[in-house]
Design an enzyme around this catalytic site. Structure first.
Site, PDB file in Angstrom:
ATOM      1  N   LYS A  95      74.299  23.442 150.942  1.00 10.82           N
ATOM      2  CA  LYS A  95      73.251  23.245 149.923  1.00 10.82           C
ATOM      3  C   LYS A  95      72.656  24.581 149.511  1.00 10.82           C
ATOM      4  O   LYS A  95      72.492  24.860 148.320  1.00 10.82           O
ATOM      5  CB  LYS A  95      72.150  22.329 150.488  1.00 10.82           C
ATOM      6  CG  LYS A  95      70.881  22.339 149.656  1.00 10.82           C
ATOM      7  CD  LYS A  95      69.783  21.481 150.242  1.00 10.82           C
ATOM      8  CE  LYS A  95      68.950  22.101 151.320  1.00 10.82           C
ATOM      9  NZ  LYS A  95      67.876  22.997 150.877  1.00 10.82           N
ATOM     10  N   ASN A  96      72.320  25.411 150.501  1.00 11.36           N
ATOM     11  CA  ASN A  96      71.577  26.637 150.195  1.00 11.36           C
ATOM     12  C   ASN A  96      72.442  27.730 149.582  1.00 11.36           C
ATOM     13  O   ASN A  96      71.929  28.774 149.174  1.00 11.36           O
ATOM     14  CB  ASN A  96      70.840  27.146 151.439  1.00 11.36           C
ATOM     15  CG  ASN A  96      69.670  26.234 151.778  1.00 11.36           C
ATOM     16  OD1 ASN A  96      69.314  25.362 150.976  1.00 11.36           O
ATOM     17  ND2 ASN A  96      69.084  26.421 152.949  1.00 11.36           N
ATOM     18  N   CYS A 141      54.282  23.784 150.441  1.00 15.93           N
ATOM     19  CA  CYS A 141      55.117  22.665 150.867  1.00 15.93           C
ATOM     20  C   CYS A 141      54.875  22.438 152.342  1.00 15.93           C
ATOM     21  O   CYS A 141      54.109  23.165 152.972  1.00 15.93           O
ATOM     22  CB  CYS A 141      56.582  22.904 150.563  1.00 15.93           C
ATOM     23  SG  CYS A 141      57.358  24.040 151.679  1.00 15.93           S
ATOM     24  N   ARG A 166      54.380  29.601 151.586  1.00 20.39           N
ATOM     25  CA  ARG A 166      55.529  30.114 150.829  1.00 20.39           C
ATOM     26  C   ARG A 166      55.141  30.747 149.488  1.00 20.39           C
ATOM     27  O   ARG A 166      55.417  30.217 148.409  1.00 20.39           O
ATOM     28  CB  ARG A 166      56.563  29.005 150.619  1.00 20.39           C
ATOM     29  CG  ARG A 166      57.078  28.466 151.941  1.00 20.39           C
ATOM     30  CD  ARG A 166      58.030  27.321 151.755  1.00 20.39           C
ATOM     31  NE  ARG A 166      59.415  27.733 151.605  1.00 20.39           N
ATOM     32  CZ  ARG A 166      60.410  26.897 151.343  1.00 20.39           C
ATOM     33  NH1 ARG A 166      60.165  25.623 151.194  1.00 20.39           N
ATOM     34  NH2 ARG A 166      61.644  27.318 151.229  1.00 20.39           N
ATOM     35  N   VAL A 179      61.828  40.109 154.744  1.00 16.98           N
ATOM     36  CA  VAL A 179      63.110  39.536 154.309  1.00 16.98           C
ATOM     37  C   VAL A 179      62.854  38.182 153.645  1.00 16.98           C
ATOM     38  O   VAL A 179      62.238  37.302 154.243  1.00 16.98           O
ATOM     39  CB  VAL A 179      64.062  39.345 155.514  1.00 16.98           C
ATOM     40  CG1 VAL A 179      65.348  38.662 155.075  1.00 16.98           C
ATOM     41  CG2 VAL A 179      64.360  40.682 156.168  1.00 16.98           C
ATOM     42  N   ASP A 214      66.264  27.083 160.010  1.00 17.52           N
ATOM     43  CA  ASP A 214      66.725  25.762 159.570  1.00 17.52           C
ATOM     44  C   ASP A 214      67.414  24.967 160.691  1.00 17.52           C
ATOM     45  O   ASP A 214      67.803  23.820 160.479  1.00 17.52           O
ATOM     46  CB  ASP A 214      67.679  25.899 158.368  1.00 17.52           C
ATOM     47  CG  ASP A 214      66.927  26.306 157.100  1.00 17.52           C
ATOM     48  OD1 ASP A 214      65.689  26.256 157.102  1.00 17.52           O
ATOM     49  OD2 ASP A 214      67.600  26.696 156.124  1.00 17.52           O
ATOM     50  N   ILE A 271      59.460  32.575 161.009  1.00 18.47           N
ATOM     51  CA  ILE A 271      59.697  32.648 159.552  1.00 18.47           C
ATOM     52  C   ILE A 271      58.625  31.880 158.772  1.00 18.47           C
ATOM     53  O   ILE A 271      58.052  32.403 157.823  1.00 18.47           O
ATOM     54  CB  ILE A 271      61.095  32.082 159.182  1.00 18.47           C
ATOM     55  CG1 ILE A 271      62.186  32.693 160.070  1.00 18.47           C
ATOM     56  CG2 ILE A 271      61.392  32.275 157.691  1.00 18.47           C
ATOM     57  CD1 ILE A 271      62.546  34.126 159.798  1.00 18.47           C
ATOM     58  N   ARG A 303      68.136  14.987 150.503  1.00 19.65           N
ATOM     59  CA  ARG A 303      68.098  16.280 149.807  1.00 19.65           C
ATOM     60  C   ARG A 303      69.149  17.225 150.372  1.00 19.65           C
ATOM     61  O   ARG A 303      69.606  18.116 149.657  1.00 19.65           O
ATOM     62  CB  ARG A 303      66.719  16.934 149.971  1.00 19.65           C
ATOM     63  CG  ARG A 303      65.615  16.166 149.298  1.00 19.65           C
ATOM     64  CD  ARG A 303      64.331  16.934 149.367  1.00 19.65           C
ATOM     65  NE  ARG A 303      64.473  18.210 148.664  1.00 19.65           N
ATOM     66  CZ  ARG A 303      63.494  19.075 148.499  1.00 19.65           C
ATOM     67  NH1 ARG A 303      62.297  18.810 148.977  1.00 19.65           N
ATOM     68  NH2 ARG A 303      63.693  20.200 147.858  1.00 19.65           N
TER      69      ARG A 303
HETATM   70  C1  EPZ Z   1      65.437  29.749 151.990  1.00 20.33           C
HETATM   71  O1  EPZ Z   1      64.123  29.482 151.540  1.00 20.33           O
HETATM   72  C2  EPZ Z   1      66.060  28.422 152.298  1.00 20.33           C
HETATM   73  N1  EPZ Z   1      66.087  27.605 151.091  1.00 20.33           N
HETATM   74  C3  EPZ Z   1      65.273  27.713 153.384  1.00 20.33           C
HETATM   75  O2  EPZ Z   1      65.923  26.509 153.702  1.00 20.33           O
HETATM   76  C4  EPZ Z   1      65.253  28.601 154.627  1.00 20.33           C
HETATM   77  O3  EPZ Z   1      64.448  27.991 155.620  1.00 20.33           O
HETATM   78  C5  EPZ Z   1      64.684  29.969 154.282  1.00 20.33           C
HETATM   79  O4  EPZ Z   1      65.428  30.551 153.181  1.00 20.33           O
HETATM   80  C6  EPZ Z   1      64.734  30.947 155.444  1.00 20.33           C
HETATM   81  O5  EPZ Z   1      66.039  31.089 155.896  1.00 20.33           O
HETATM   82  C7  EPZ Z   1      67.122  27.692 150.252  1.00 20.33           C
HETATM   83  O6  EPZ Z   1      68.025  28.506 150.419  1.00 20.33           O
HETATM   84  C8  EPZ Z   1      67.158  26.763 149.106  1.00 20.33           C
HETATM   85  P1  EPZ Z   1      62.342  32.908 152.254  1.00 20.33           P
HETATM   86  P2  EPZ Z   1      63.249  30.610 150.866  1.00 20.33           P
HETATM   87  O7  EPZ Z   1      61.892  33.427 150.945  1.00 20.33           O
HETATM   88  O8  EPZ Z   1      64.149  31.522 150.114  1.00 20.33           O
HETATM   89  C9  EPZ Z   1      57.906  34.496 152.892  1.00 20.33           C
HETATM   90  C10 EPZ Z   1      66.046  24.163 154.021  1.00 20.33           C
HETATM   91  O9  EPZ Z   1      65.584  23.371 154.886  1.00 20.33           O
HETATM   92  N2  EPZ Z   1      57.845  34.897 151.482  1.00 20.33           N
HETATM   93  O10 EPZ Z   1      63.460  33.619 152.938  1.00 20.33           O
HETATM   94  O11 EPZ Z   1      62.155  29.944 150.144  1.00 20.33           O
HETATM   95  C11 EPZ Z   1      57.955  32.994 153.090  1.00 20.33           C
HETATM   96  O12 EPZ Z   1      56.686  32.405 152.980  1.00 20.33           O
HETATM   97  C12 EPZ Z   1      65.197  25.274 153.444  1.00 20.33           C
HETATM   98  O13 EPZ Z   1      67.188  24.077 153.568  1.00 20.33           O
HETATM   99  C13 EPZ Z   1      56.766  35.644 151.040  1.00 20.33           C
HETATM  100  O14 EPZ Z   1      55.847  35.970 151.817  1.00 20.33           O
HETATM  101  O15 EPZ Z   1      62.679  31.365 152.135  1.00 20.33           O
HETATM  102  C14 EPZ Z   1      58.540  32.897 154.481  1.00 20.33           C
HETATM  103  O16 EPZ Z   1      57.535  33.080 155.425  1.00 20.33           O
HETATM  104  C15 EPZ Z   1      63.778  25.200 153.821  1.00 20.33           C
HETATM  105  N3  EPZ Z   1      56.704  36.004 149.723  1.00 20.33           N
HETATM  106  C16 EPZ Z   1      59.506  34.083 154.534  1.00 20.33           C
HETATM  107  O17 EPZ Z   1      59.108  34.955 153.459  1.00 20.33           O
HETATM  108  C17 EPZ Z   1      57.689  35.679 148.836  1.00 20.33           C
HETATM  109  O18 EPZ Z   1      57.579  36.043 147.651  1.00 20.33           O
HETATM  110  C18 EPZ Z   1      60.969  33.728 154.334  1.00 20.33           C
HETATM  111  O19 EPZ Z   1      61.090  32.848 153.224  1.00 20.33           O
HETATM  112  C19 EPZ Z   1      58.795  34.943 149.299  1.00 20.33           C
HETATM  113  C20 EPZ Z   1      58.852  34.566 150.634  1.00 20.33           C
END
Ligand code: EPZ
Length: 429
Positions: free
Chosen positions: A22-23, A126, A131, A172, A316, A338, A408
């Site tokens: 999915k991701n 969420c 996030r 990251v 995840d 995370i 989902r």
């Molecule tokens: C991706 O979400 C995945 N979603 C998530 O999978 C996964 O848990 C996550 O990466 C971490 O591996 C998809 O790929 C669709 P991040 P993403 O930006 O990109 C912070 C699932 O169950 N952050 O890497 O939204 C954030 O709050 C889902 O399939 C900021 O602070 O995650 C978090 O603490 C859930 N500012 C950390 O970074 C920003 O502008 C990592 O989030 C962006 C993120």
């Protein structure tokens, strides 16, 4: 609303086909916005999120077509999805669409790069944490976009096009890396992304962008170097196997006992997980058609883990791992680094008899002799599936509510498990 009923106690034996990730599929679909030619994606999982993103992309003017079944194809083959953004009619991603799926915010980068403007709703919070999107905004500004946040929307423009720059992410982020990478492919000159996410799904997107004509160096590393090009073209790309689905079923087998081959998947990208499972007493070995999973003895050993960006242990898989270590004779600690609020499954696992104490970002899981079935409710995708795998060993019936979270991200979950001997069914309302 549909529910799932599970009667625990059966071993799992047989084969489970692993779907496309999915991701990976979601950012790949969004990449179709970067070209007026057709992007042909193969092995796309049949999921609610994929259908929802098609709606969002169609709203921008993308034609989407799922091809029909060919002789010899079955549900395990995944779908073929063709996406053509010949013309982008609408650069607005409205609240009612973006609020349902955070990944749709990532259209910001490609729309800015291709159309010089985008108005994208902020995704909102969420169940797993606040996030924020500050990293996306920082990166788009570095690429020369003008940004304003008004009325819950990011309003952005780059009338003369984006311009390459050096972007250093302080943290990251998978999504911010996807979005910036896509934007940079059409920016003028060179972009360097430092502290980029190294998740395999980022690599899969980068590989596809290269097939579309992008110039990207450093794929798989934390420094991505992109030389912008004037235009991208169509391509064909197969979505990589879902490492989270792979890990989830591996843990299900570890809990129930039995021996299952997870087909269509590989050990690549699962090193930290396989290492943790080895410590837990579970063998995961590569075979011709996938990975074979078997618990070494009768018990699971307690293990402590900390979630980390790739190549660390994935957030995840955290909820599912928590379900697994409820069954040890000892205490395991699980630290979530995370997302600040990704422990919503703790209360629900407790309803099944688990003994878990939360201390800040760490959960201490004390093993129990047995779990007992109960009615439980899921708050997000991975939390839901942790309750399913706990239900597979719980005595009696477990009824899972809010099944839409599962739909989902897990394709044909009940069929895949029941084909291996699980007593699981969907109760339709
Ligand atoms: C991706 O979400 C995945 N979603 C998530 O999978 C996964 O848990 C996550 O990466 C971490 O591996 C998809 O790929 C669709 P991040 P993403 O930006 O990109 C912070 C699932 O169950 N952050 O890497 O939204 C954030 O709050 C889902 O399939 C900021 O602070 O995650 C978090 O603490 C859930 N500012 C950390 O970074 C920003 O502008 C990592 O989030 C962006 C993120």
């Amino acid at each position: 609303m549909d529910r799932i009923r599970i009667r625990g106690g059966n071993e799992l034996n047989g084969e489970i086909p692993i779907s496309g990730a999915k991701n990976a599929a979601l950012p790949l679909m969004i990449a179709s916005l970067l070209t007026d030619e057709t992007l042909k994606l193969r092995n796309v999982p049949r999921l609610v999120d994929v259908a929802q993103l098609q709606r969002i992309l169609r709203n921008h003017g993308v034609d989407t077509a799922m091809s029909g079944k060919r002789p010899g194809e079955n549900a395990a083959n995944g779908e073929n999805l063709n996406l053509t953004a010949a013309e982008i009619y609408d650069t607005v991603a409205p609240y009612e669409l973006v609020s349902r799926m955070r990944a749709s915010f990532w259209v910001l980068g490609p729309l800015l790069a291709r159309c010089g403007e985008a108005k994208v709703s902020l995704p909102g919070g969420c169940a797993i944490g606040t996030r924020p999107v500050d990293l996306f905004l920082m990166a788009m500004e570095k690429l020369g976009a003008e940004l304003d946040v008004d009325n819950g929307y990011v309003i952005s423009s780059a009338k003369k096009g984006l311009v390459g720059n050096r972007i250093v992410f302080p943290k990251v982020s998978v999504g911010a890396t996807h979005c910036t990478l896509m934007a940079a492919t059409l920016a003028k000159g060179e972009t360097i992304i430092e502290n980029a996410a190294r998740e395999p799904e980022v690599g899969d997107l980068a590989d596809c962008l290269v097939k579309m004509g992008a110039k990207i160096d450093g794929i798989g590393s934390s420094t991505l170097q992109i030389e912008g090009v004037d235009r991208l073209h169509g391509a064909e790309h197969t979505v990589l196997a879902d490492r989270i689905e792979t890990g989830t079923y591996a843990m299900a087998v570890a809990m129930t006992g039995g021996e299952v081959t997870l087909t269509g998947t590989k050990a690549d990208f699962l090193d930290s997980f396989i290492d943790v499972m080895d410590q837990a007493g579970v063998d995961i070995v590569s075979v011709d058609n996938g990975l074979r999973v078997k618990r070494r003895g009768n018990l699971i050993n307690p293990v402590s883990v900390e979630t980390r960006p790739y190549p660390g242990f994935p957030t995840d898989l955290q909820a599912q791992f928590m379900a697994l270590v409820t069954m040890t004779e000892g205490t395991s600690s699980i630290r979530e680094t995370i997302f600040e609020n990704r422990f919503m499954h703790v209360q629900e696992l407790a309803r099944l008899g688990a003994d878990i104490k939360l201390r800040g970002d760490t959960a201490l899981v004390h093993g129990v002799r047995e779990l007992r079935g109960a009615e439980v409710m899921a708050t997000d995708l991975r939390a839901s599936v942790s309750l399913v795998i706990a239900g597979l060993v719980a005595k009696g019936d477990t009824i899972l509510h809010r099944v839409y979270h599962l739909d989902r991200g897990f394709e044909e979950l009940e069929q895949k498990l029941s084909n291996c001997g699980a007593d699981i069914e969907r109760l339709l309302d």
